[in-house]
Design a protein around this motif. Structure first.
Motif, short mmCIF file in Angstrom:
data_model
loop_
_atom_site.label_atom_id
_atom_site.label_comp_id
_atom_site.label_asym_id
_atom_site.label_seq_id
_atom_site.Cartn_x
_atom_site.Cartn_y
_atom_site.Cartn_z
N ASP A 144 0.83 -1.22 0.00
CA ASP A 144 0.00 0.00 0.00
C ASP A 144 0.86 1.27 0.00
OD1 ASP A 144 -2.25 -1.57 -0.03
OD2 ASP A 144 -2.66 -1.38 2.12
N ILE A 145 1.97 1.25 0.74
CA ILE A 145 2.87 2.41 0.75
C ILE A 145 3.50 2.57 -0.63
CG2 ILE A 145 5.04 3.31 1.68
CD1 ILE A 145 4.24 2.03 4.38
N ARG A 146 3.89 1.47 -1.24
CA ARG A 146 4.46 1.55 -2.61
C ARG A 146 3.45 2.18 -3.57
NH1 ARG A 146 5.40 -2.94 -6.98
NH2 ARG A 146 6.92 -1.88 -8.31
N ARG A 147 2.18 1.83 -3.42
CA ARG A 147 1.13 2.40 -4.26
C ARG A 147 1.05 3.91 -4.05
NH1 ARG A 147 -2.65 -0.59 -2.62
NH2 ARG A 147 -2.39 -2.14 -4.22
N GLU A 148 1.11 4.36 -2.78
CA GLU A 148 1.02 5.79 -2.48
C GLU A 148 2.25 6.56 -2.97
OE1 GLU A 148 -1.60 7.46 -1.46
OE2 GLU A 148 -2.73 5.59 -1.37
N VAL A 149 3.43 5.94 -2.90
CA VAL A 149 4.65 6.60 -3.39
C VAL A 149 4.63 6.67 -4.91
CG1 VAL A 149 7.17 6.41 -3.52
CG2 VAL A 149 6.01 5.91 -1.37
N SER A 150 4.09 5.66 -5.56
CA SER A 150 4.08 5.59 -7.02
C SER A 150 3.05 6.51 -7.66
CB SER A 150 3.80 4.15 -7.47
OG SER A 150 4.77 3.28 -6.96
N ARG A 151 1.97 6.77 -6.95
CA ARG A 151 0.86 7.56 -7.50
C ARG A 151 1.30 8.93 -8.02
NH1 ARG A 151 -3.81 7.08 -3.78
NH2 ARG A 151 -3.97 5.10 -4.84
N PRO A 152 2.04 9.76 -7.26
CA PRO A 152 2.43 11.07 -7.82
C PRO A 152 3.40 10.96 -8.99
CG PRO A 152 3.10 10.87 -5.50
CD PRO A 152 2.42 9.62 -5.87
N LEU A 153 4.07 9.82 -9.13
CA LEU A 153 5.02 9.62 -10.23
C LEU A 153 4.32 9.14 -11.50
CD1 LEU A 153 7.89 7.83 -8.28
CD2 LEU A 153 7.56 10.27 -8.65
N GLY A 154 3.01 8.85 -11.38
CA GLY A 154 2.26 8.41 -12.55
C GLY A 154 2.22 6.91 -12.75
N TYR A 155 2.55 6.13 -11.73
CA TYR A 155 2.52 4.67 -11.82
C TYR A 155 1.45 4.12 -10.89
CZ TYR A 155 6.93 4.96 -14.29
OH TYR A 155 7.90 5.25 -15.21
N THR A 156 0.96 2.95 -11.24
CA THR A 156 -0.02 2.28 -10.38
C THR A 156 0.55 0.95 -9.94
OG1 THR A 156 -1.09 1.24 -12.28
CG2 THR A 156 -2.00 3.34 -11.54
N VAL A 157 0.13 0.54 -8.77
CA VAL A 157 0.52 -0.76 -8.23
C VAL A 157 -0.77 -1.56 -8.09
CG1 VAL A 157 1.53 -1.98 -6.27
CG2 VAL A 157 2.49 0.21 -7.01
N PRO A 158 -0.88 -2.68 -8.82
CA PRO A 158 -2.12 -3.45 -8.71
C PRO A 158 -2.26 -4.07 -7.32
CG PRO A 158 -0.49 -4.62 -10.01
CD PRO A 158 0.09 -3.28 -9.72
N LYS A 159 -3.50 -4.14 -6.88
CA LYS A 159 -3.76 -4.77 -5.58
C LYS A 159 -3.54 -6.26 -5.74
CE LYS A 159 -6.87 -1.38 -3.73
NZ LYS A 159 -8.07 -1.10 -3.00
N PRO A 160 -2.93 -6.90 -4.74
CA PRO A 160 -2.71 -8.34 -4.84
C PRO A 160 -4.04 -9.07 -4.87
CG PRO A 160 -1.95 -7.51 -2.72
CD PRO A 160 -2.40 -6.34 -3.52
N ARG A 161 -4.10 -10.07 -5.74
CA ARG A 161 -5.31 -10.86 -5.89
C ARG A 161 -5.41 -11.87 -4.77
NH1 ARG A 161 -6.19 -14.46 -11.15
NH2 ARG A 161 -5.52 -16.04 -9.71
N LYS A 162 -6.57 -11.98 -4.15
CA LYS A 162 -6.76 -12.97 -3.10
C LYS A 162 -6.86 -14.34 -3.75
CE LYS A 162 -8.96 -9.95 0.21
NZ LYS A 162 -10.11 -9.71 1.04
#
Length: 195
Positions: A144-162
């Motif tokens: 989740d932190i990686r997703r928040e750090v990546s967001r302003p840079l224009g990248y997305t981190v997919p949520k892990p699939r259960k």
């Protein structure tokens, strides 16, 4: 006069034998040299093929592998956050280091650091101490932190699939995951204290 012709006749067969022996030796030397050259050139090409990971012409056709670049690590100041436990008396002190692709990405992250710190504080404050004490909770927080750090840079981190029991059967048909081009490689915890 009769003694001279037999000497010439005897000299011709000896000279023919000598020429024949020289020719055979010359052919053997040339053949040996050619074989040695062939074996040495094949060995040097074999070494290149082993390093290239392919065989012969395929290695030349494939693009050379990009040199591996050492990542850049960007430590973020420790954060103290109240957790979402009932009573509000639990808190976490978290130290984070970001593994980034290069120094250029590090400079870019530093520009957005105030908003990134705010987003991380919001993420952690929504968790309970019980969630964060286990390894799985920490790993989910890192994603989740990686997703928040990546967001302003224009990248997305997919949520892990259960994973479900039926997913184990579908794994054989599942498509291969896409290459991750996100320059934020991972989130590392340098300290993690819950009180």
């Amino acid at each position: 006069m009769s003694a001279t012709p037999p000497a010439d006749a005897a000299a011709k067969p000896k000279s023919k034998k000598l020429v024949l022996i020289i020719a055979i030796v010359l052919v053997l030397v040339l053949a040996g040299g050619g074989a040695a050259w062939f074996m040495l050139s094949k060995r040097s090409h074999g070494d290149e093929d082993e390093e290239g990971g392919g065989g012969g012409h395929q290695a030349k056709a494939a693009a050379p592998a990009a040199p591996k670049v050492a990542p850049t690590f960007l430590p973020i100041d420790n954060m103290v956050v109240n957790l979402a436990d009932s009573g509000g008396d639990r808190f976490a002190q978290i130290g984070i280091t970001l593994e980034l692709a290069d120094a250029k990405t590090s400079d870019l992250v530093k520009q957005y650091l105030p908003s990134i710190r705010s987003a991380v504080l919001m993420l952690v404050s929504q968790r309970t101490s019980e969630e964060l004490l286990g390894r799985e909770g920490k790993e989910k927080l890192a994603v989740d932190i990686r997703r928040e750090v990546s967001r302003p840079l224009g990248y997305t981190v997919p949520k892990p699939r259960k994973r479900r029991a039926s997913d184990e059967e579908d794994d054989e048909e599942a498509p291969a995951p896409k290459a991750d081009t996100n320059p934020v490689r991972q989130v590392l915890f340098s300290s993690f204290i819950i009180q």
